[in-house]
Write a protein that holds these residues in place. Sequence first.
Motif, PDB file in Angstrom:
ATOM      1  N   CYS A  66      -4.029  -1.633 -12.297  1.00  0.00           N
ATOM      2  CA  CYS A  66      -4.172  -0.229 -11.924  1.00  0.00           C
ATOM      3  C   CYS A  66      -5.648   0.134 -11.780  1.00  0.00           C
ATOM      4  N   CYS A  70      -7.349   1.231  -8.291  1.00  0.00           N
ATOM      5  CA  CYS A  70      -7.746   2.634  -8.197  1.00  0.00           C
ATOM      6  C   CYS A  70      -9.256   2.770  -8.286  1.00  0.00           C
ATOM      7  N   LEU A 101      -9.465   3.360   5.015  1.00  0.00           N
ATOM      8  CA  LEU A 101      -8.410   4.170   4.418  1.00  0.00           C
ATOM      9  C   LEU A 101      -7.092   4.073   5.164  1.00  0.00           C
ATOM     10  N   THR A 105      -6.300  -0.273   3.255  1.00  0.00           N
ATOM     11  CA  THR A 105      -5.826   0.094   1.909  1.00  0.00           C
ATOM     12  C   THR A 105      -4.383  -0.316   1.669  1.00  0.00           C
ATOM     13  N   PHE A 106      -3.532  -0.055   2.650  1.00  0.00           N
ATOM     14  CA  PHE A 106      -2.118  -0.248   2.378  1.00  0.00           C
ATOM     15  C   PHE A 106      -1.770  -1.703   2.091  1.00  0.00           C
ATOM     16  N   LEU A 109      -2.803  -2.368  -1.460  1.00  0.00           N
ATOM     17  CA  LEU A 109      -1.894  -1.825  -2.474  1.00  0.00           C
ATOM     18  C   LEU A 109      -0.666  -2.716  -2.614  1.00  0.00           C
ATOM     19  N   LEU A 110      -0.147  -3.145  -1.476  1.00  0.00           N
ATOM     20  CA  LEU A 110       1.032  -3.994  -1.517  1.00  0.00           C
ATOM     21  C   LEU A 110       0.763  -5.290  -2.252  1.00  0.00           C
ATOM     22  N   VAL A 117       4.002  -7.519 -10.120  1.00  0.00           N
ATOM     23  CA  VAL A 117       5.411  -7.807 -10.409  1.00  0.00           C
ATOM     24  C   VAL A 117       5.571  -9.251 -10.830  1.00  0.00           C
TER      25      VAL A 117
ATOM     26  N   TRP B  76      -7.141  10.694   2.301  1.00  0.00           N
ATOM     27  CA  TRP B  76      -6.808  10.441   0.914  1.00  0.00           C
ATOM     28  C   TRP B  76      -5.415  10.940   0.548  1.00  0.00           C
ATOM     29  N   PRO B  78      -2.434  10.489   2.389  1.00  0.00           N
ATOM     30  CA  PRO B  78      -1.460   9.391   2.461  1.00  0.00           C
ATOM     31  C   PRO B  78      -1.802   8.249   1.515  1.00  0.00           C
ATOM     32  N   VAL B  79      -3.106   7.962   1.349  1.00  0.00           N
ATOM     33  CA  VAL B  79      -3.464   6.887   0.432  1.00  0.00           C
ATOM     34  C   VAL B  79      -3.010   7.246  -0.976  1.00  0.00           C
ATOM     35  N   THR B  82       0.741   7.041  -1.601  1.00  0.00           N
ATOM     36  CA  THR B  82       1.218   5.675  -1.753  1.00  0.00           C
ATOM     37  C   THR B  82       0.703   5.044  -3.036  1.00  0.00           C
ATOM     38  N   ALA B  83      -0.599   5.250  -3.316  1.00  0.00           N
ATOM     39  CA  ALA B  83      -1.172   4.613  -4.502  1.00  0.00           C
ATOM     40  C   ALA B  83      -0.496   5.129  -5.774  1.00  0.00           C
ATOM     41  N   LEU B  86       1.829   2.758  -6.922  1.00  0.00           N
ATOM     42  CA  LEU B  86       1.293   1.580  -7.599  1.00  0.00           C
ATOM     43  C   LEU B  86       1.053   1.879  -9.069  1.00  0.00           C
ATOM     44  N   VAL B  87       0.514   3.072  -9.331  1.00  0.00           N
ATOM     45  CA  VAL B  87       0.303   3.459 -10.732  1.00  0.00           C
ATOM     46  C   VAL B  87       1.636   3.517 -11.453  1.00  0.00           C
ATOM     47  N   PHE B 315      -2.744  10.184  -7.320  1.00  0.00           N
ATOM     48  CA  PHE B 315      -2.529   8.899  -7.981  1.00  0.00           C
ATOM     49  C   PHE B 315      -1.673   9.076  -9.221  1.00  0.00           C
ATOM     50  N   LEU B 342       8.008  -1.712  -5.774  1.00  0.00           N
ATOM     51  CA  LEU B 342       7.175  -2.500  -4.871  1.00  0.00           C
ATOM     52  C   LEU B 342       7.614  -2.303  -3.427  1.00  0.00           C
ATOM     53  N   LEU B 345       6.447   0.916  -2.040  1.00  0.00           N
ATOM     54  CA  LEU B 345       5.060   0.811  -1.605  1.00  0.00           C
ATOM     55  C   LEU B 345       4.982   0.347  -0.159  1.00  0.00           C
ATOM     56  N   GLY B 346       5.761  -0.679   0.147  1.00  0.00           N
ATOM     57  CA  GLY B 346       5.743  -1.204   1.499  1.00  0.00           C
ATOM     58  C   GLY B 346       6.265  -0.216   2.515  1.00  0.00           C
ATOM     59  N   SER B 349       3.797   2.561   3.088  1.00  0.00           N
ATOM     60  CA  SER B 349       2.625   2.105   3.839  1.00  0.00           C
ATOM     61  C   SER B 349       2.908   2.103   5.325  1.00  0.00           C
ATOM     62  N   TYR B 352       2.978   5.696   6.670  1.00  0.00           N
ATOM     63  CA  TYR B 352       1.731   6.463   6.677  1.00  0.00           C
ATOM     64  C   TYR B 352       0.693   5.942   7.652  1.00  0.00           C
TER      65      TYR B 352
END
Lengths: 134, 580, 391
Positions: A66, A70, A101, A105-106, A109-110, A117, B76, B78-79, B82-83, B86-87, B315, B342, B345-346, B349, B352
């Motif tokens: 994280c 982040c 961005l 980024t995406f 993140l993936l 996981v 920021w 959309p980021v 999505t992020a 992840l958190v 976030f 997960l 997230l995909g 992404s 967005y």
Amino acid sequence: MTVPPPQDGPAPKPTQRVVVTSPRTRAPRARRPYSGTREINEQSELGAVYMRTLIRAQRRLGLSVCLVVCGSLSVLPLLFSIEPDLGRARVLGLGLPWFLLCVATFPMLLLAGWFYVRQAERSEREFAELVERP
Amino acid sequence: MTSGYAIVAVLVVALGTILVGTYGLRVSRTTSDFYVASRTVSPWWNASAIGGEYLSAASFVGIAGLIFAYGPDMLWFPVGYTAGYLVLLTMVAAPLRRSGAYTLPDFAEARFRSRVVRAVASILALAIGWLYLLPQLEGAGLTLNTVTGAPDWVGALIVTLVVTVNVMSGGMRSITFVQAFQYWLKLTAITVPIVFLIVVWQVHGAESMTKPEFPTFRQDTKVAFSHQTTIHAEQSIFIKGSGEIDGLRIEDAGLVLTNGYHRIGQGSEFTFPQGGAVPHVSTMDHNTNATWALPESSGQKFPLYGVYSLIIATFLGTMGLPHVIVRFYTNPNGTAARRTTLIVLGLLSVFYLMPPLYGALGRLYTPELLMTGQTDAVVLVLPTRMIDGIGGQLLGALVAGGAFAAFLSTSSGLVVSLAGVLSQDVLRLGGVRGFRISTVLAGVVPLAMTFVSTGMPVADMVGLAFAVAASSLCPLLMLGIWSTRITTVGAIAGMLAGGVPALTAGLVTMFSDADDSWYEVLLSRPAAWTVPLGFAVMYVVSLLTPRHVPPGVQRAMVKLHAPENLGLDGSGPSSADERS
Amino acid sequence: MQDFLTAAAILIVGGAAVLVLWRGTRNKQSLSTEAQRVTYETLHTAWSAAPPLRAGLVPDAAKKSARHLRTLLDTPALALTDETEVVAWEGVSEHHAAEAMTQAEDVFLTGRTQAFDIGCTEPNCPINCAVVAPLTVEGRVVGTLAAYSREASAGLVRATNQVARWAAGQLELAELDRSRTRLVEAEVRALRAQISPHFIYNSLSAIASYVRTNPERARTLLLDFADFTRYSFRRHGDFTTLAEELRSIDQYLALERARFGERLKVTLQVAPEVLPVTVPFLCLQPLVENAVRHGMEGKVEPGHIQIYANDGGAEAQITIEDDGIGMDPDKLRRTLAGQVDESAGIGLGNIDERLRRVYGDEYGLVVETACGLGTKITVRVPKYHAGINGM
């Protein structure tokens, strides 16, 4: 001058038998150690130690993924603020901020999520093996 | 700009929602072959459902609008949206599922064994839900206004009615398959048009969007002003039409609009000349396209603070949204919960990637929206503007339908979870009657709020909901899951210390006009100070009240963190034995 | 002169008014007589002591009850013991706690209240004697109640006796509660162990009939049978998920279908959102068995069974419906009220009782039936319940 008291005759005859065994017979038996699962279920101190280890490991993994992700994202606004020229740089026909961005980024993140996981599941498997054998 | 096809699309979506909700996807066979669903929901279905419910008005139209108006600072959103997942994935997903909680108040009660903590969490969940629902209704109003010219409140009213009736009649109980389908529908609705639009842009010569010039009208554009608007013209331009400018009444005549500020009366209609520089609404910074494409050009005071506050809010706020959390229950165990997150997230992404494209194209093709201030309409107006004839109208209809679907599905999910919280925790009314009353209440309150709120951009309003969630429920989740030292008193104190200021700041921002005072940005983007406040208070107060640690905390930790297949602590049955 | 008189008159009237008000509010006791007040105080304190006593003679609970009991007796100190140790000491002079057990043992031996003289050397200790009374549950002494005071008066002895008797009564109620729980659990165990012999015979016969003609099917059915029996005998706690329970129902229906063939028509619709819900073990499968038996009994035409599991927001709703011979509503009402001793097999009363015990009285079974008109049973289970999912 005193005279040492005369030795008694032969030692007095015992009136009762005495039980004798090898000292190892009476030694406390080493119990077969309980498996970790049993310790945890019984909420013993040992069980708490097992759980603390697991929780610590999971927390470390979660926090590190994280924070890395982040953190690296959060640094960007500062960067653009300090170095305005970065805002004008172009990558693949797009401005750098747009590229970072929107496009970069995406997938990052993936990837981070997929990595987490996998690690988390592996860590749980290892814990399971650790804990199920006595 | 009314489009018959768009109206049809909106109607189809509305009707389809009602029908599907009422009759449901009943796959039933009455023959001797029976359909056994001892399968659990696969992570792909569940993730699609989460995505479908999560992609709301903000995602569909709001982001594009903000990017169109303010540039890459708004990326920021959309980021962050999505992020946030992840958190959630790394810190919350699996333990939350293992707790067995269906809603966040359930988790609060389960972890802290206290009805008071549960009550505070319920009230906050209610506030967050309503704060999130309000922009959906506003977005619906905007869509309908753009598509049919109806006043804003009509769209909000229609959505409220449809959703409330639907939920009350027992339908739309967040059926997984329906929501999953919604995601793919929304993805199609936003992707197909943009593909065509990009082709058209290429055909037009792939004009750069970052030229160091002000955005100009591509052709003579007639603009109707539905509210009184103050604009700032960068250059003098010659306009024609009828209406009121600076108090002067003009009937079907021409006028030179000098550079500077002008006030245009309500109901005015003017035609702006091709090639003229587009005046901007006074609240927006007047930028050339080149400046627009740079970060920190959004003209906010303290842009760095604003961006960081937004990052923190999005976030950390995702995990506190009421309609997101309940979907985790459908997963059979913690491992599936992680995998589902997960996949979400995909899915997000992919979605967005599209809104920024709309925002950028808008600078070239729909610049007049910068003047009316209705920047959120970019997504809806672009197709018909760029493609003439029936093609453009069909694409526009597709987008309008998708937008409306976004409002309906998110609103339904929110109303269902809000009604649940109301009937279970707040009003304590049981049964069908209690649920119906709660549903009406859940829908009517935001509807009333739409009449009073100022026209904030939709995505900003959603950001406020995120800020409240990040300040109160996020500390509850994170600290509750990972620390054994949190006490009931600390939990309550932390939730209130973070949630109440954030909520107040949000309400003030929404219902009073933004001043230009220095603290305005602190109120409109409160997360940067309310979130640390929430965390700090929760932890410190817990350390100060060690006697209020909830009993059985060790057992709780086992339940939250132990992998399921070990059968620890009776935490649910072991997985079914395999057939040999 | 006139002013003086006026002033005096006002003062007198005012003073009288104040006096009347003062007397009036002080006479709050005229709201109730002394006897009523004492009764209220005593019983109120007694009932505050009742809930902790229901938990038994365990240290945490006993401390709470000891507090209230000491208020009842109005002594400087009070102790509760069980058979081996002092479980609670309430009041001053805790240093006497050690001797409390020796005194208690005396009482255990004789089973009668006794008074003890305690010589105390501490200067500030107000305790000189103890009155120890036995706590008798079902004829057995399970603990003692010791009241400590400056002097043992007859009044103290009688009061201690009564309080001990009352406390023992509460302990006995707790015992009864536990017995009832054990009874319900025993019924569940009986249910578990009881796969009806008829069912076994019919299933095996049906399987046998396929062995030659359709060996693949016979094999599948045999595995279904094995899984089904294994699930029924499983011992993992009292709860299971709806998914597992439905799987067991699925296997059961496969076996019954093998027997009835085309005559048994089943509709099964399950919303995937309710599959993870935790339900009590064997709360649905006996209902389906019931439906099959009632649905097929004495019928030549095909019987229809419908099983629906729906998502109801914060609850799961499961309905099991058949179009068979139905049940007598009055008899059913008496069974659900616990008045009829159920013959082994149906388990409706047991399931209803278990659901209500775990989730509360609103979550009992809802049955719609009439003779000859089929039966529809609705089960509602909350997705989250503090008792089960609370940690």
